[in-house]
Design a protein around this motif. Structure first.
Motif, PDB file in Angstrom:
ATOM      1  N   ASN A  88     -12.263  24.701  29.797  1.00 62.52           N
ATOM      2  CA  ASN A  88     -12.509  24.904  28.369  1.00 62.52           C
ATOM      3  C   ASN A  88     -11.535  24.182  27.444  1.00 62.52           C
ATOM      4  N   TYR A  89     -10.353  23.815  27.945  1.00 64.01           N
ATOM      5  CA  TYR A  89      -9.364  23.213  27.054  1.00 64.01           C
ATOM      6  C   TYR A  89      -8.933  21.821  27.514  1.00 64.01           C
ATOM      7  N   TYR A 146      -8.994  27.549  31.827  1.00 62.40           N
ATOM      8  CA  TYR A 146      -8.119  26.738  30.975  1.00 62.40           C
ATOM      9  C   TYR A 146      -8.441  25.259  31.167  1.00 62.40           C
ATOM     10  N   VAL A 170      -3.701  25.066  37.444  1.00 63.99           N
ATOM     11  CA  VAL A 170      -3.978  25.895  36.279  1.00 63.99           C
ATOM     12  C   VAL A 170      -5.198  26.758  36.561  1.00 63.99           C
ATOM     13  N   LYS A 171      -5.407  27.737  35.721  1.00 64.93           N
ATOM     14  CA  LYS A 171      -6.608  28.555  35.857  1.00 64.93           C
ATOM     15  C   LYS A 171      -7.835  27.709  35.539  1.00 64.93           C
TER      16      LYS A 171
END
Length: 179
Positions: free
Chosen positions: A31-32, A28, A24-25
């Protein structure tokens, strides 16, 4: 763009299942996924730890699935009815949302999170609908939902549309006269 390998601790729609390593980035993940403990960094020690927990995960997964299947059997026999005010051409003054459906299910004794109710957009017209409820990754039940007029009156939407069309004046283009 910086990317990062993470190991998922929970099922995430459109990303992967619990126990998978996904790319994933970095933002992302940072932060998530990581703050919400939905994933951990895919280091060798974390992968090894998850492999050790895999038996417990499989057992928990089987229990969640059987619970969801039992709840799905109960929900298959249920039909929800909502009464709303109607305006011109069968359009509702208030819509029926996933929160309304979750609240109605709670009143009937079923505890379903509103995020599990897959309603793309709120219901804004009268009629009968089938709303998918995703209880588990592999268990989805089609819940029949009926939207009625105030007082439990079924509204004939086609008659309302025809009446509204008859009442609105039709625009006719002016004819040109040659002099």
């Amino acid at each position: 763009m910086a990317h990062k390998q993470v190991l998922l601790r929970e099922d995430i729609d459109n990303l992967g299942a619990r126990g998978e390593v996904v790319r994933v980035k970095a933002g992302y993940a940072r932060n998530y996924l990581l703050p919400r403990r939905l994933a951990v960094e895919a280091t060798a020690s974390n992968v090894k730890q998850i492999e050790g927990e895999r038996a417990a995960l499989m057992k928990r997964e089987a229990k969640e699935r059987s619970t969801a299947e039992g709840q799905a059997e109960q929900l298959r026999n249920l039909t929800l009815k909502f009464e709303r005010k109607v305006g011109e051409a069968g359009v509702l003054y208030g819509s029926v949302t996933s929160m309304d459906i979750a609240h109605a299910l709670k009143e009937q004794g079923y505890e379903v999170d509103r995020r599990k109710i897959v309603l793309r957009e709120p219901i804004k017209r009268f009629g009968n609908y089938t709303v998918p409820v995703r209880l588990h990754r592999d268990v989805t039940v089609e819940l029949p939902v009926g939207v009625l007029g105030e007082g439990g009156v079924e509204v004939d939407v086609e008659a309302l549309e025809a009446e509204a069309a008859a009442e609105t004046p039709k625009f006719e283009a002016p004819t040109q006269t040659s002099e």
